[in-house]
Design an enzyme around this catalytic site. Structure first.
Site, PDB file in Angstrom:
ATOM      1  N   CYS A 110      74.290 -58.277 -69.493  1.00 22.08           N
ATOM      2  CA  CYS A 110      74.728 -57.503 -69.864  1.00 22.08           C
ATOM      3  C   CYS A 110      74.610 -56.437 -69.033  1.00 22.08           C
ATOM      4  CB  CYS A 110      73.680 -57.345 -70.946  1.00 22.08           C
ATOM      5  SG  CYS A 110      74.033 -58.690 -72.085  1.00 22.08           S
ATOM      6  N   CYS A 114      68.593 -63.864 -66.236  1.00 22.19           N
ATOM      7  CA  CYS A 114      69.468 -64.543 -67.237  1.00 22.19           C
ATOM      8  C   CYS A 114      70.748 -64.437 -66.703  1.00 22.19           C
ATOM      9  CB  CYS A 114      69.450 -62.943 -68.366  1.00 22.19           C
ATOM     10  SG  CYS A 114      70.518 -63.200 -69.514  1.00 22.19           S
ATOM     11  N   CYS A 140      56.131 -60.996 -77.797  1.00 23.04           N
ATOM     12  CA  CYS A 140      56.921 -60.552 -76.991  1.00 23.04           C
ATOM     13  C   CYS A 140      57.600 -62.127 -75.482  1.00 23.04           C
ATOM     14  CB  CYS A 140      57.760 -59.380 -76.714  1.00 23.04           C
ATOM     15  SG  CYS A 140      59.796 -59.185 -76.276  1.00 23.04           S
ATOM     16  N   GLU A 197      58.258 -62.240 -67.559  1.00 22.58           N
ATOM     17  CA  GLU A 197      57.449 -61.046 -67.925  1.00 22.58           C
ATOM     18  C   GLU A 197      56.768 -61.602 -69.586  1.00 22.58           C
ATOM     19  OE1 GLU A 197      58.635 -57.275 -68.012  1.00 22.58           O
ATOM     20  OE2 GLU A 197      59.448 -57.639 -65.675  1.00 22.58           O
ATOM     21  N   CYS A 203      63.167 -55.470 -71.045  1.00 23.57           N
ATOM     22  CA  CYS A 203      62.630 -56.989 -70.790  1.00 23.57           C
ATOM     23  C   CYS A 203      63.244 -56.809 -69.210  1.00 23.57           C
ATOM     24  CB  CYS A 203      63.481 -57.775 -71.017  1.00 23.57           C
ATOM     25  SG  CYS A 203      64.944 -57.033 -71.260  1.00 23.57           S
ATOM     26  N   CYS A 228      70.659 -53.987 -68.713  1.00 23.95           N
ATOM     27  CA  CYS A 228      69.721 -54.541 -68.451  1.00 23.95           C
ATOM     28  C   CYS A 228      68.976 -54.919 -67.873  1.00 23.95           C
ATOM     29  CB  CYS A 228      69.987 -56.009 -69.789  1.00 23.95           C
ATOM     30  SG  CYS A 228      68.825 -57.267 -69.541  1.00 23.95           S
TER      31      CYS A 228
HETATM   32  N1  SAH Z   1      69.113 -62.406 -73.902  1.00 21.23           N
HETATM   33  C1  SAH Z   1      68.333 -61.863 -75.298  1.00 21.23           C
HETATM   34  C2  SAH Z   1      66.932 -61.616 -75.949  1.00 21.23           C
HETATM   35  C3  SAH Z   1      67.298 -60.401 -74.715  1.00 21.23           C
HETATM   36  S1  SAH Z   1      67.023 -58.919 -74.702  1.00 21.23           S
HETATM   37  C4  SAH Z   1      70.015 -60.417 -76.773  1.00 21.23           C
HETATM   38  O1  SAH Z   1      70.758 -60.771 -75.595  1.00 21.23           O
HETATM   39  O2  SAH Z   1      69.792 -61.001 -77.482  1.00 21.23           O
HETATM   40  C5  SAH Z   1      66.401 -58.583 -76.220  1.00 21.23           C
HETATM   41  C6  SAH Z   1      66.754 -56.993 -76.301  1.00 21.23           C
HETATM   42  O3  SAH Z   1      66.534 -56.350 -76.234  1.00 21.23           O
HETATM   43  C7  SAH Z   1      68.873 -57.073 -76.272  1.00 21.23           C
HETATM   44  O4  SAH Z   1      69.005 -56.837 -77.434  1.00 21.23           O
HETATM   45  C8  SAH Z   1      68.800 -56.853 -75.429  1.00 21.23           C
HETATM   46  O5  SAH Z   1      69.989 -56.469 -75.029  1.00 21.23           O
HETATM   47  C9  SAH Z   1      67.862 -55.524 -75.070  1.00 21.23           C
HETATM   48  N2  SAH Z   1      68.139 -54.877 -74.092  1.00 21.23           N
HETATM   49  C10 SAH Z   1      67.845 -55.180 -72.851  1.00 21.23           C
HETATM   50  N3  SAH Z   1      68.087 -54.265 -72.000  1.00 21.23           N
HETATM   51  C11 SAH Z   1      67.143 -53.039 -72.541  1.00 21.23           C
HETATM   52  C12 SAH Z   1      67.165 -51.822 -72.039  1.00 21.23           C
HETATM   53  N4  SAH Z   1      66.597 -51.110 -70.775  1.00 21.23           N
HETATM   54  N5  SAH Z   1      66.451 -50.916 -73.538  1.00 21.23           N
HETATM   55  C13 SAH Z   1      66.301 -51.316 -74.482  1.00 21.23           C
HETATM   56  N6  SAH Z   1      66.736 -52.359 -74.809  1.00 21.23           N
HETATM   57  C14 SAH Z   1      67.168 -53.498 -74.087  1.00 21.23           C
END
Ligand code: SAH
Length: 349
Positions: free
Chosen positions: A114, A110, A103, A90, A333, A117
């Site tokens: 986390c 990934c 973005c 995406e 994401c 996510c």
């Molecule tokens: N892997 C990298 C970049 C990808 S995510 C990282 O961890 O930074 C970019 C940001 O979006 C990260 O801070 C991630 O934790 C956050 N993120 C992921 N899912 C999310 C969600 N459902 N709502 C808000 N932020 C989210």
């Protein structure tokens, strides 16, 4: 067939030389693609027709298909791209005043895990190639009005960019060079879960991109639960390398913190954050959680967010509460990919 947009290869130069073509043709072709937004070789009208046809036969310009294009009322547009091997990623265009921020993703899926996510729910399939990263930029650039340019890039889509640095950096060079998209490195942000050896490589490479570290917790005990890779890393090691990057690059650090109701939004967490970040010249970006179907996490109430914010501000933290954009099109994401069936290509007879 070689992917013309892949900056880690110089197939085009070799190909032109082998055919006895002038070397300036390479620059001309790239200008058509990067600056004049050509979508096909055929559109490169100041190239001889025979050359255009030969390029068409020997090179792939686009390796992705647009599986879905969604638009929200606030001007956010999101593309779900299907890769040549069927993988899907995406990328998003966000419009905010005079800013046109994109973005982009760095991996298919990934591996960081986390817990809140959507991108990592099925693990990682593979790294994107440099060409696939550039292709996202160009596909999004084509959505922008012809007289306007992309202004900012955030590598905050699917994947962990620092786990794919060898392909990300050449792609960002295309983004930042004058011959490329001409977006200043200070308008490009790499967001990472925090991988110290890779942050060190950024420092050693002497790049000047913004670094955003996804913190999400003010102590290791909580962070180990929310960001499982933290168990083998720890906050201290991440902050140390991030500080080195700041000293070397001069780029102010950003820390990201997704607020999860009842989990990391308590007043004691805010106080711990003040202690952890207090002495740094950094920005804390607090992101409201964008709920993911099937996951047991929620956005905190306005009251809880306000209290959290007040403690940070009183503690002298430079904090920014981000508003949500593109909710309706699943812009967080990994969400669009999960809600869209794959494109089925019917092979031509
Ligand atoms: N892997 C990298 C970049 C990808 S995510 C990282 O961890 O930074 C970019 C940001 O979006 C990260 O801070 C991630 O934790 C956050 N993120 C992921 N899912 C999310 C969600 N459902 N709502 C808000 N932020 C989210």
């Amino acid at each position: 067939m070689p992917h013309l947009l892949d900056p880690t290869r110089n197939d085009l130069e070799t190909w032109l030389a082998e055919r006895g073509e002038k070397s300036f043709r390479a620059r001309q072709v790239r200008q058509w693609i990067l600056h004049r937004r050509a979508a096909s070789f055929e559109q490169m009208t100041d190239l001889p027709k025979t050359l255009r046809e030969a390029l068409e036969k020997d090179f792939t310009l686009w390796t992705t298909q647009i599986a879905r294009h969604s638009q929200s009322e606030d001007g956010t547009e999101k593309l779900l791209l299907q890769l040549a091997d069927g993988g899907r990623i995406e990328c998003v265009l966000l419009r905010d005043g005079t800013r046109r921020t994109i973005c982009i993703s760095s991996q298919v899926g990934c591996a960081m895990g986390c817990v809140f996510c959507a991108s990592g729910l099925d693990g990682v399939d593979r790294n994107l190639t440099a060409g696939e990263i550039v292709e996202q930029m160009l596909r999004l650039q084509q959505l922008v009005e012809p007289d306007l340019r992309l202004s900012h890039i955030v590598v905050m889509g699917m994947g962990e960019p620092l786990a794919n640095l060898d392909r990300l950096l050449p792609a960002l060079e295309v983004a930042s060079s004058e011959a490329g998209l001409g977006i200043s490195p200070r308008r490009i942000t790499i967001s990472t879960v925090g991988l110290p050896p890779a942050i060190r490589r950024l420092t050693e490479r002497g790049v000047h991109y913004n670094l955003a570290v996804s913190l999400h917790a003010p102590n290791d005990e909580l962070r180990n639960r929310l960001v499982p890779v933290n168990k083998n890393i720890g906050l201290a090691a991440i902050l140390e390398e991030a500080d080195h990057y700041f000293e070397a690059s001069g780029r102010r650090l950003t820390f990201e913190y997704v607020l999860l109701a009842g989990i990391n939004d308590q007043q004691e967490h805010a106080r711990q954050l003040v202690n952890l970040l207090g002495s740094r010249l950094a920005l804390l970006n607090v992101i409201p959680y964008n709920p993911v179907a099937g996951l047991p996490y929620a956005t905190p109430s306005n009251n809880a967010s306000r209290r959290f914010r007040e403690i940070l501000e009183q503690g002298g933290i430079n904090v920014q509460f981000r508003e949500r954009k593109g909710d309706k099109i699943n812009a967080a994401c990994g969400q669009l990919r999960r809600s869209t069936p794959p494109v089925v290509t019917i092979a031509a007879k």
